[in-house]
Scaffold this active site. Sequence first.
Site, PDB file in Angstrom:
ATOM      1  N   ASP A 268       0.856  -1.187   0.000  1.00 32.15           N
ATOM      2  CA  ASP A 268       0.000   0.000   0.000  1.00 32.15           C
ATOM      3  C   ASP A 268       0.892   1.236   0.000  1.00 32.15           C
ATOM      4  OD1 ASP A 268      -3.114   0.519   0.348  1.00 32.15           O
ATOM      5  OD2 ASP A 268      -2.019   2.167   1.292  1.00 32.15           O
ATOM      6  N   CYS A 365     -14.389  -0.861  -7.221  1.00 31.34           N
ATOM      7  CA  CYS A 365     -15.723  -0.698  -6.629  1.00 31.34           C
ATOM      8  C   CYS A 365     -16.425   0.479  -7.297  1.00 31.34           C
ATOM      9  CB  CYS A 365     -15.643  -0.512  -5.117  1.00 31.34           C
ATOM     10  SG  CYS A 365     -14.677   0.906  -4.579  1.00 31.34           S
TER      11      CYS A 365
END
Length: 412
Positions: A268, A365
């Site tokens: 990340d 998403c």
Amino acid sequence: MEQKIAYEVLLAYFKDGSYLNITLNKALKADMDRHMKNRITRIVYGTLQNALLLEFHLKKFVKKVKVSEKTILLMGLYEHFFMKRPDYAIVDELVTLARQEKGARTASFINAVLRHAFLEEINFEGLSEDEVLALRTSHPLWLVKMFKKQYGQDVTIQILEADNAIPLRSGRVNTLVISRDELIKEDPRFKRGFLSEDGVLFEGGNIASTDAFKEGKVTVQDESSQLVARLLSPEKGSEVLDMCGAPGSKTTHLAALMENTGHIDVYDLYAHKEQLIQNNLKRLHVTNVTTHTADSTKLAKMLQKQYDAILLDGPCSGLGVLARKPEIKYHDSSVMDEIIPIQANLLENAYYLLKNGGKMVYSTCTLNKKENEKQIERFICHHEDMERIEEHTILPYQYHSDGFYMCLMRKK
């Protein structure tokens, strides 16, 4: 009490652009009863979900208003039009709140505006069909037009209405610890999900407050999101890369499917998000994952290894999760233009890090086809040795879940 807390959460958003879910979670104290928490949550999310419609109606009665006053007025209009509470109760509570927060003059102003606004219905006279749909569902007009172009009128209406629904409390059973049937037997508040074979729905408030969550038997994750790891379906003992892993929901799902065998590298961009992943790894008893903080758009140059399977759950415009994050729909459309080249860059890195014969999943998403189907079309066009195996779009109204896109590819 509920009105004051809801007001403070909404004011922080309207005034400072705070993250709604973070501010609300801090405001909901452990000693509050479930009814109070539910009412505060409904006022906060309902007011923001319907903000464009409520502001449209409010403009007929007041042209210029301070942000603190607007917040109280929008709360009142939401309760009047959507919660169907007695008007006198709404006015009394909000006038009292205004007096406590801003004084008698503001209280008098709130009283007058609400009483006038409650007497009239919302009037869309003179507006086009698209403008009425945008206001009725509180979506910006550009977004309504985009969805109509990509999905057609009927599907668009269903998407917009689903965005304003109350989301289900969804979780994923951690099969490293327990089966779904065993969890449901232990705690009957959990029910089988509609979509994922690992999914459960919770009927008892906040999943994160349960013993099952604290013991790592279940984690909070929408059912659509749970389909991503299963689509990649990494083999036991394989080398796996998760390029954008925080907060670790899909990473830990991959680990469960691999039964803690093999190895997963998860990256990340931010150190504090790497810590979130590590917290979830510990809670969910995952032992085959190594976390890293790095920019995944540069991974191909940084790493000297290739992987059997890669998950790229890319950054996106988030248009599939508007029921959970209503503030996203008020972002400027330029956000999509900025993120599409980043997604393309991440895909390029994934390509070079994938072994021949390896498989990868790209997921988002969002429901914007430029970030999904068209992004993959361009990628495969540039890399003829990549073949598309499976591709799915989950629309939010189909299973009362988040909207999700996912595509499984293989490198020949």
